[in-house]
Design an enzyme around this catalytic site. Structure first.
Site, PDB file in Angstrom:
ATOM      1  N   GLU A 188      -4.479  -9.256 -12.774  1.00 53.94           N
ATOM      2  CA  GLU A 188      -4.633  -9.625 -14.315  1.00 53.94           C
ATOM      3  C   GLU A 188      -4.662 -11.438 -14.425  1.00 53.94           C
ATOM      4  O   GLU A 188      -5.276 -11.547 -15.343  1.00 53.94           O
ATOM      5  CB  GLU A 188      -3.266  -9.097 -15.133  1.00 53.94           C
ATOM      6  CG  GLU A 188      -3.057  -7.729 -15.055  1.00 53.94           C
ATOM      7  CD  GLU A 188      -2.019  -7.292 -13.979  1.00 53.94           C
ATOM      8  OE1 GLU A 188      -1.285  -6.294 -13.953  1.00 53.94           O
ATOM      9  OE2 GLU A 188      -2.301  -7.693 -12.686  1.00 53.94           O
ATOM     10  N   CYS A 227       3.072 -10.882 -14.562  1.00 55.39           N
ATOM     11  CA  CYS A 227       1.990 -10.959 -15.134  1.00 55.39           C
ATOM     12  C   CYS A 227       1.954 -10.502 -16.629  1.00 55.39           C
ATOM     13  O   CYS A 227       1.176 -10.919 -17.224  1.00 55.39           O
ATOM     14  CB  CYS A 227       0.945  -9.571 -14.430  1.00 55.39           C
ATOM     15  SG  CYS A 227       0.481 -10.015 -12.762  1.00 55.39           S
ATOM     16  N   THR A 285      -9.746  16.809  22.781  1.00 54.49           N
ATOM     17  CA  THR A 285      -9.669  15.398  22.544  1.00 54.49           C
ATOM     18  C   THR A 285      -9.865  14.411  23.952  1.00 54.49           C
ATOM     19  O   THR A 285      -9.870  13.215  23.769  1.00 54.49           O
ATOM     20  CB  THR A 285      -8.482  14.784  21.900  1.00 54.49           C
ATOM     21  OG1 THR A 285      -7.195  14.980  23.123  1.00 54.49           O
ATOM     22  CG2 THR A 285      -8.214  15.427  20.535  1.00 54.49           C
ATOM     23  N   LEU A 334      -6.895  -2.134  19.623  1.00 54.48           N
ATOM     24  CA  LEU A 334      -6.008  -1.552  18.823  1.00 54.48           C
ATOM     25  C   LEU A 334      -6.128  -2.354  17.309  1.00 54.48           C
ATOM     26  O   LEU A 334      -5.210  -2.605  16.727  1.00 54.48           O
ATOM     27  CB  LEU A 334      -4.727  -0.758  18.861  1.00 54.48           C
ATOM     28  CG  LEU A 334      -4.388   0.572  18.344  1.00 54.48           C
ATOM     29  CD1 LEU A 334      -5.473   1.450  18.795  1.00 54.48           C
ATOM     30  CD2 LEU A 334      -2.887   0.730  18.521  1.00 54.48           C
ATOM     31  N   SER A 338       9.535   4.950  24.639  1.00 49.27           N
ATOM     32  CA  SER A 338      10.765   5.332  25.016  1.00 49.27           C
ATOM     33  C   SER A 338      11.444   4.496  26.077  1.00 49.27           C
ATOM     34  O   SER A 338      12.602   4.208  26.020  1.00 49.27           O
ATOM     35  CB  SER A 338      10.997   6.799  24.900  1.00 49.27           C
ATOM     36  OG  SER A 338      10.750   7.659  24.011  1.00 49.27           O
TER      37      SER A 338
END
Length: 371
Positions: free
Chosen positions: A55, A90, A167, A210, A228
């Site tokens: 806005e 706003c 995969t 990544l 872990s």
């Protein structure tokens, strides 16, 4: 209640919001269009965190072109904010501008707003309507809505597979199953996430950067490693360019001198190491995602991991959306999409709904959400 022109102008506001897709996190993606006497006199979208909201941008655009927003109609994809966060409310700027009407696509799920912005506009004598193209507006901000209503991010799991759901080859080779167009589309989804999550197995096997490379973005997502036992190689590529995007490693426990020394070495490089164990001595995945939403203000999470972690994410009901890319060939023997374990009965399967399908070259992309 709404005319064809109203629909057209709100679609223009939604198009403005799309410009904030890679930009506005952790703020919602919002677009605004200001119209007077049938002419668009101002446009804006949310800027990077700490910058102007949609806005404010649109009102500045009005002023820059020598117009006035008084008696205009404001189309905005989310209820204007009514609280002071990193920027002023706003609502205050809109009241000062004196438009005749504000049409919002949806109310703000943030408890600090939650209808109060619209009520303040009404109290100032501005006509208010809400709900035009609500579904489209919500789809732009699934992550923000999820964080505000559930205390969790919207979690998207991306998998690239052959037609028979493999995969990788049995030896782990997976580069590349899909073609360059599908891989580039994957970067589009990385870019709009607050963090990209992977497992230590993927870091060891594939050594990915990544990061976002195939689309233009001013912001790189965090990289998060589920590890872990704190086995991530210190020289992994994921630690490159730490100045552009941080890395967090979530481990189960730092209960030995060796693990504490490893954690200290990572931390001295600016890499965060966070203990978060479940009863089985693994990383507590539901707690991890709650932490990312509630403590780190993350809206959307993008997962690119392997067979084992994919299965854990799905079994523990951490995933809201599947982003599946299928290449048009059969692999035969290989590693599957997710280690889901044995399904006792067919009626106990997870139920998913396809919401989108698209071809990228010869590869098929499916998007699915939980029913």
């Amino acid at each position: 209640m709404y005319s064809a022109v109203d629909h057209q102008l709100m679609r223009e506001a939604l198009a403005e919001a799309q410009k904030a897709l890679y930009l506005s996190n952790p703020n919602p993606r919002v677009g605004c269009v200001i119209v007077k006497e049938g002419k668009v006199i101002g446009r804006g979208h949310t800027q990077q965190v700490g910058g102007p909201h949609a806005e404010i941008q649109a009102l500045a655009d009005v002023q820059a072109h020598g117009f006035s927003a008084e008696s205009a109609t404001v189309y905005v994809t989310l209820e204007p904010c009514n609280h002071t966060g990193r920027t002023p409310p706003c609502v205050d700027a809109l009241i000062k501008a004196k438009p005749a009407m504000v049409i919002a696509a949806m109310s703000d799920p943030n408890p600090l707003v939650a209808g109060q912005g619209l009520e303040r506009l009404k109290a100032a004598g501005i006509e208010v309507r809400c709900g035009l193209l609500k579904d489209e507006a919500q789809a732009l901000n699934r992550g923000f809505i999820s964080r505000m209503t559930r205390g969790l991010p919207w979690v998207r799991l991306k998998i690239a597979a052959s037609l028979d759901g493999k995969t990788a080859l049995p030896n782990g080779q997976s580069q590349w199953i899909t073609g360059p167009l599908a891989r580039a589309d994957g970067h589009h989804w990385r870019a709009q996430a607050c963090a990209i999550v992977t497992g230590v197995g993927t870091v060891k096997e594939d050594d990915p950067n990544l990061n976002v490379r195939e689309v233009n973005t001013l912001r790189q997502p965090w990289r998060v490693i589920v590890d872990s036992k704190l086995e991530t190689p210190p020289a992994a590529k994921i630690f490159n360019h730490l100045e552009g995007a941080g890395v967090m490693i979530f481990c189960a426990q730092l209960d030995t001198a060796d693990l504490k020394q490893k954690a200290k070495a990572f931390q001295e490089r600016g890499i965060e190491v966070i203990e978060m164990s479940n009863a089985q001595g693994k990383v507590d995945l539901p707690k991890l995602f709650a932490y990312l939403a509630q403590e780190r203000e993350m809206n959307e999470i993008h997962i690119e991991s392997g067979y084992k972690l994919n299965g854990s994410m799905l079994r523990e009901n951490c995933v809201d959306e599947l982003l599946l890319y299928y290449a048009p060939f059969l692999m035969g023997d290989g590693i599957g999409m997710a280690n889901m374990g044995l399904l006792p009965n067919l009626d106990q399967h997870q139920d998913w709904q396809i919401i989108d399908q698209c071809l990228f070259g010869s590869d098929l992309r499916l998007r699915l959400i939980r029913n």
